[in-house]
Design a protein around this motif. Structure first.
Motif, PDB file in Angstrom:
ATOM      1  N   LEU A 157       0.834  -1.200   0.000  1.00 11.58           N
ATOM      2  CA  LEU A 157       0.000   0.000   0.000  1.00 11.58           C
ATOM      3  C   LEU A 157       0.869   1.251   0.000  1.00 11.58           C
ATOM      4  N   ALA A 158       1.918   1.248   0.788  1.00 16.21           N
ATOM      5  CA  ALA A 158       2.814   2.399   0.842  1.00 16.21           C
ATOM      6  C   ALA A 158       3.519   2.616  -0.488  1.00 16.21           C
ATOM      7  N   ARG A 159       3.954   1.541  -1.109  1.00 18.83           N
ATOM      8  CA  ARG A 159       4.641   1.681  -2.392  1.00 18.83           C
ATOM      9  C   ARG A 159       3.697   2.201  -3.465  1.00 18.83           C
ATOM     10  N   HIS A 160       2.418   1.908  -3.334  1.00 18.22           N
ATOM     11  CA  HIS A 160       1.424   2.406  -4.284  1.00 18.22           C
ATOM     12  C   HIS A 160       1.103   3.878  -4.037  1.00 18.22           C
ATOM     13  N   ARG A 161       0.898   4.240  -2.781  1.00 17.38           N
ATOM     14  CA  ARG A 161       0.445   5.599  -2.456  1.00 17.38           C
ATOM     15  C   ARG A 161       1.565   6.628  -2.428  1.00 17.38           C
ATOM     16  N   TYR A 162       2.777   6.196  -2.129  1.00 15.89           N
ATOM     17  CA  TYR A 162       3.863   7.146  -1.922  1.00 15.89           C
ATOM     18  C   TYR A 162       4.939   7.024  -3.001  1.00 15.89           C
ATOM     19  N   THR A 163       4.528   6.713  -4.208  1.00 12.86           N
ATOM     20  CA  THR A 163       5.479   6.581  -5.311  1.00 12.86           C
ATOM     21  C   THR A 163       6.181   7.894  -5.634  1.00 12.86           C
ATOM     22  N   ASP A 164       5.510   9.021  -5.396  1.00  8.34           N
ATOM     23  CA  ASP A 164       6.084  10.326  -5.733  1.00  8.34           C
ATOM     24  C   ASP A 164       6.644  11.046  -4.516  1.00  8.34           C
ATOM     25  N   ALA A 165       6.972  10.315  -3.473  1.00  7.96           N
ATOM     26  CA  ALA A 165       7.430  10.932  -2.230  1.00  7.96           C
ATOM     27  C   ALA A 165       8.821  11.539  -2.334  1.00  7.96           C
ATOM     28  N   ASP A 166       9.515  11.328  -3.467  1.00  4.66           N
ATOM     29  CA  ASP A 166      10.819  11.956  -3.678  1.00  4.66           C
ATOM     30  C   ASP A 166      10.753  13.088  -4.696  1.00  4.66           C
ATOM     31  N   ASP A 167       9.561  13.416  -5.156  1.00  3.77           N
ATOM     32  CA  ASP A 167       9.372  14.416  -6.195  1.00  3.77           C
ATOM     33  C   ASP A 167       8.918  15.744  -5.584  1.00  3.77           C
ATOM     34  N   PRO A 168       9.746  16.785  -5.636  1.00 10.76           N
ATOM     35  CA  PRO A 168       9.343  18.072  -5.046  1.00 10.76           C
ATOM     36  C   PRO A 168       8.030  18.607  -5.597  1.00 10.76           C
ATOM     37  N   ALA A 169       7.691  18.244  -6.835  1.00  8.25           N
ATOM     38  CA  ALA A 169       6.456  18.744  -7.435  1.00  8.25           C
ATOM     39  C   ALA A 169       5.215  18.227  -6.724  1.00  8.25           C
ATOM     40  N   SER A 170       5.342  17.129  -5.994  1.00  9.87           N
ATOM     41  CA  SER A 170       4.180  16.543  -5.310  1.00  9.87           C
ATOM     42  C   SER A 170       4.045  17.024  -3.861  1.00  9.87           C
ATOM     43  N   ARG A 171       4.909  17.923  -3.472  1.00 12.21           N
ATOM     44  CA  ARG A 171       4.917  18.390  -2.087  1.00 12.21           C
ATOM     45  C   ARG A 171       3.670  19.210  -1.770  1.00 12.21           C
ATOM     46  N   VAL A 172       3.029  18.886  -0.640  1.00 11.65           N
ATOM     47  CA  VAL A 172       1.860  19.638  -0.171  1.00 11.65           C
ATOM     48  C   VAL A 172       2.337  20.715   0.795  1.00 11.65           C
ATOM     49  N   PRO A 173       1.985  21.986   0.572  1.00 14.26           N
ATOM     50  CA  PRO A 173       2.431  23.051   1.474  1.00 14.26           C
ATOM     51  C   PRO A 173       1.881  22.844   2.881  1.00 14.26           C
ATOM     52  N   PRO A 174       2.536  23.434   3.877  1.00 15.98           N
ATOM     53  CA  PRO A 174       2.036  23.331   5.247  1.00 15.98           C
ATOM     54  C   PRO A 174       0.669  23.982   5.388  1.00 15.98           C
ATOM     55  N   GLN A 175      -0.097  23.489   6.345  1.00 19.52           N
ATOM     56  CA  GLN A 175      -1.441  23.999   6.608  1.00 19.52           C
ATOM     57  C   GLN A 175      -1.475  24.785   7.908  1.00 19.52           C
ATOM     58  N   LEU A 176      -2.392  25.740   7.968  1.00 15.15           N
ATOM     59  CA  LEU A 176      -2.690  26.449   9.202  1.00 15.15           C
ATOM     60  C   LEU A 176      -4.110  26.118   9.619  1.00 15.15           C
ATOM     61  N   ALA A 177      -4.328  26.000  10.920  1.00 15.54           N
ATOM     62  CA  ALA A 177      -5.671  25.733  11.432  1.00 15.54           C
ATOM     63  C   ALA A 177      -5.897  26.554  12.686  1.00 15.54           C
ATOM     64  N   LEU A 178      -7.065  27.153  12.780  1.00 12.31           N
ATOM     65  CA  LEU A 178      -7.459  27.888  13.984  1.00 12.31           C
ATOM     66  C   LEU A 178      -8.101  26.899  14.940  1.00 12.31           C
ATOM     67  N   THR A 179      -7.485  26.699  16.108  1.00  8.55           N
ATOM     68  CA  THR A 179      -7.969  25.689  17.054  1.00  8.55           C
ATOM     69  C   THR A 179      -8.561  26.303  18.313  1.00  8.55           C
ATOM     70  N   GLY A 180      -8.643  27.593  18.373  1.00  6.47           N
ATOM     71  CA  GLY A 180      -9.241  28.290  19.504  1.00  6.47           C
ATOM     72  C   GLY A 180      -9.486  29.728  19.113  1.00  6.47           C
ATOM     73  N   ALA A 181      -9.857  30.530  20.073  1.00  2.00           N
ATOM     74  CA  ALA A 181     -10.152  31.927  19.778  1.00  2.00           C
ATOM     75  C   ALA A 181      -8.954  32.634  19.163  1.00  2.00           C
ATOM     76  N   SER A 182      -7.742  32.265  19.593  1.00  6.74           N
ATOM     77  CA  SER A 182      -6.545  32.913  19.061  1.00  6.74           C
ATOM     78  C   SER A 182      -5.395  31.938  18.878  1.00  6.74           C
ATOM     79  N   ASP A 183      -5.679  30.652  18.900  1.00  7.48           N
ATOM     80  CA  ASP A 183      -4.641  29.634  18.765  1.00  7.48           C
ATOM     81  C   ASP A 183      -4.564  29.148  17.331  1.00  7.48           C
ATOM     82  N   ILE A 184      -3.380  29.253  16.738  1.00  4.56           N
ATOM     83  CA  ILE A 184      -3.163  28.812  15.369  1.00  4.56           C
ATOM     84  C   ILE A 184      -2.141  27.687  15.388  1.00  4.56           C
ATOM     85  N   GLU A 185      -2.461  26.589  14.726  1.00  2.00           N
ATOM     86  CA  GLU A 185      -1.536  25.466  14.626  1.00  2.00           C
ATOM     87  C   GLU A 185      -1.018  25.343  13.205  1.00  2.00           C
TER      88      GLU A 185
END
Length: 214
Positions: A157-185
């Motif tokens: 399963l890993a070899r199927h799903r992560y075939t492009d794990a060495d390709d910079p073009a497949s990189r997902v940018p970091p995410q931000l999430a608001l987890t409280g009134a003023s808390d950002i993760e």
């Protein structure tokens, strides 16, 4: 010695994260890491007596109850510094999910060391991303914090799903999430330039305070 029926977490599990593995995922950050890599963005996860102790079974219940998740990612902290609890958690999740639910674990230890010491844990893992974070070893490859780290695909399963794990073009940018009134993760493995841009953007919007990565 830690109780293998309890696991110490840095924060509650988060759902729908896309920056730390294939698809929309559950992410668990454990508490406690004695490796203390310079520049680590998770310094708040270092103290071994921080965070919160939770029951492994209750945590597994929460993980598998969320519909539509493609897998689980465990980061930290250092997951393999709680090996018995980690083993029990992953076994329970594995037993209660389908064959299309993958498990990714981050570790500062090399895979060769993990195979010698924790083969029982690895039996429930699809992908290991190994190696200590090196602040000056820059990379734009997916899922890595630094260029020395490697994505090890342990199952079909890993070899199927992560075939492009060495390709910079497949990189997902970091995410931000608001987890409280003023808390950002921040979720993901941001580059130094992304962190700097984030800090400037937060300051521009009047959002200041302590940053776990500084």
């Amino acid at each position: 010695m830690r109780d293998d029926k309890m696991i110490r977490l840095n924060r509650p599990p988060r759902f729908g994260v896309r920056a730390l593995g294939y698809g929309s995922r559950v992410v668990v950050w454990v508490q406690g890491c004695t490796l203390a890599c310079p520049g680590c963005i998770q310094r708040d996860s270092w103290p071994v007596d921080g965070g919160e102790l939770v029951g492994v079974e209750a945590l597994a219940d929460r993980i598998v109850s969320e519909p539509g998740m493609a897998g689980l990612t465990v980061s930290g902290g250092e997951p393999f510094q709680q090996p018995l609890a980690l083993r029990d958690l992953l076994r329970q999740v594995r037993e209660r999910t389908s064959g299309q639910f993958d498990i990714v674990v981050y570790s500062g230890y090399l895979l060769s060391t993990l195979r010698l010491r924790h083969a029982d844990v690895l039996a429930a893992v699809d992908v290991v991303i190994d190696g200590r974070y090196r602040q000056l070893d820059l990379t734009d490859k997916p899922l890595r914090g630094s260029g020395n780290q490697r994505v090890h695909r342990l199952t079909a399963l890993a070899r199927h799903r992560y075939t492009d794990a060495d390709d910079p073009a497949s990189r997902v940018p970091p995410q931000l999430a608001l987890t409280g009134a003023s808390d950002i993760e921040l979720y993901g493995t941001p580059t130094a330039s992304e962190l700097r841009a984030l800090e400037l953007s937060l300051a521009d919007h009047g959002l200041t305070g302590d940053l776990s990565w500084r």
